[in-house]
Scaffold this motif. Structure first.
Motif, PDB file in Angstrom:
ATOM      1  N   UNK A 157       0.843  -1.200   0.000  1.00  0.00           N
ATOM      2  CA  UNK A 157       0.000   0.000   0.000  1.00  0.00           C
ATOM      3  C   UNK A 157       0.879   1.251   0.000  1.00  0.00           C
ATOM      4  N   UNK A 158       0.253   2.390  -0.016  1.00  0.00           N
ATOM      5  CA  UNK A 158       0.964   3.667  -0.034  1.00  0.00           C
ATOM      6  C   UNK A 158       0.443   4.572   1.077  1.00  0.00           C
ATOM      7  N   UNK A 159       1.353   5.191   1.831  1.00  0.00           N
ATOM      8  CA  UNK A 159       0.948   6.162   2.846  1.00  0.00           C
ATOM      9  C   UNK A 159       1.173   7.566   2.301  1.00  0.00           C
ATOM     10  N   UNK A 160       0.152   8.385   2.396  1.00  0.00           N
ATOM     11  CA  UNK A 160       0.146   9.708   1.767  1.00  0.00           C
ATOM     12  C   UNK A 160       1.069  10.663   2.515  1.00  0.00           C
ATOM     13  N   UNK A 173       0.334  12.253  -3.003  1.00  0.00           N
ATOM     14  CA  UNK A 173       1.738  11.924  -3.239  1.00  0.00           C
ATOM     15  C   UNK A 173       2.284  11.104  -2.083  1.00  0.00           C
ATOM     16  N   UNK A 174       3.241  10.208  -2.368  1.00  0.00           N
ATOM     17  CA  UNK A 174       3.914   9.406  -1.343  1.00  0.00           C
ATOM     18  C   UNK A 174       5.344   9.172  -1.791  1.00  0.00           C
ATOM     19  N   UNK A 190      -8.417   6.241   6.192  1.00  0.00           N
ATOM     20  CA  UNK A 190      -7.859   7.121   7.216  1.00  0.00           C
ATOM     21  C   UNK A 190      -6.750   6.402   7.981  1.00  0.00           C
ATOM     22  N   UNK A 191      -5.669   7.115   8.249  1.00  0.00           N
ATOM     23  CA  UNK A 191      -4.547   6.533   8.969  1.00  0.00           C
ATOM     24  C   UNK A 191      -4.624   6.731  10.468  1.00  0.00           C
ATOM     25  N   UNK A 227      -0.702  11.059   5.992  1.00  0.00           N
ATOM     26  CA  UNK A 227      -0.733   9.924   6.906  1.00  0.00           C
ATOM     27  C   UNK A 227      -1.819   8.916   6.592  1.00  0.00           C
ATOM     28  N   UNK A 228      -2.789   9.306   5.746  1.00  0.00           N
ATOM     29  CA  UNK A 228      -3.808   8.349   5.310  1.00  0.00           C
ATOM     30  C   UNK A 228      -3.199   7.379   4.297  1.00  0.00           C
TER      31      UNK A 228
END
Length: 272
Positions: A157-160, A173-174, A190-191, A227-228
């Motif tokens: 996955x990707x954390x923003x 963007x990440x 949501x993170x 962080x999401x």
């Protein structure tokens, strides 16, 4: 503290003295599969029973004139709906539709005026059928309980890290994470507690480090924040439960794995 799937794997291995994955039954995927079973089969029904709004989501679907209705969203818990509303194209206030039993539909069917503004619906298999059939285009708004995403390793996955909100689209963007593809279908999650799904089944476009998402894809206009997470559709790198229930996932997952490994007494101890 982070509340990710990777944290769950670490906690379960430590609590159950489960070795690093070397064989079927102790793989990371086995732990996540067991945790999903515990969440969906045990904890989710209990949470829905005591706090039924936690997983509630709203979906608006455009309905053409003379169309009978729509399918129940495929991620609806139990394939059930909470409310169904009709939004006519003339801008009138949403009309909450009455649910009819199929046996009663013929009482209200009119051969003289078979179309009009819907005021009721009935279920036919997994479809919402409108009564009467809409004579003009409109929008069907349903509210339902959306099951949480299947747990996925953080690396997929990707954390923003950056959010740029525009007039009609948002650029996310990440820096690191899994490859999502050029036009991925993703969930935005949501993170932070309570780890709700912000956008479900979002079709995005982008590169290896950014995606562009239409603002209309975000539930109730709730844009994501730094962080999401962006994850493949129907998956999540975070445990989508209230923080207070997450230790229950750790405990029950550990017990399930110990039982699967034949460590029956330790499994019973873990459940206690």
């Amino acid at each position: 503290m982070a509340y990710t799937s990777d944290d769950l794997i670490t906690e379960v291995r430590q609590s159950g003295a489960i070795p690093t994955a070397t064989a079927l039954g102790t793989l990371d995927a086995d732990i996540l599969r067991a945790a999903d079973d515990e969440m969906r089969g045990v904890l989710l029904p209990e949470l829905v029973r005591v706090r039924e709004e936690f997983y509630e989501r709203r979906l608006d679907t455009a309905i053409a004139a003379n169309a009978y209705g729509m399918r129940v969203p495929d991620r609806a818990v139990g394939s059930t709906l909470r409310t169904v509303e009709w939004l006519s194209s003339d801008g009138a206030s949403p009309l909450k539709l009455e649910r009819l039993e199929p046996e009663r539909v013929q009482w209200f069917a009119s051969t003289a005026n078979p179309t009009g503004n819907p005021w009721a619906f009935y279920m036919q298999g997994s479809r919402v059928m409108l009564v009467p059939v809409p004579g003009q285009a409109g929008t069907l708004r349903v509210r339902f309980m959306q099951r949480p995403g299947r747990l996925q390793l953080v690396s997929t996955c990707r954390q923003i890290t950056t959010v740029a909100v525009g007039a009609s689209t948002t650029v996310l963007t990440w820096t690191t994470g899994g490859t999502l593809g050029a036009t991925p279908t993703v969930d935005v999650i949501a993170g932070t507690p309570s780890f709700e799904t912000i956008g479900s089944g979002v079709v995005a476009t982008g590169t290896s480090t950014t995606v562009t998402v239409p603002n209309s894809a975000f539930i109730d206009g709730d844009a994501p924040a730094i962080g999401d997470w962006v994850a493949p559709q129907d998956t999540s790198p975070v445990i989508q439960l209230p923080v207070e229930l997450q230790p229950c996932v750790f405990q029950s997952t550990t017990a399930r794995l110990l039982k699967n490994l034949g460590r029956t007494q330790e499994s019973q101890d873990a459940y206690s």
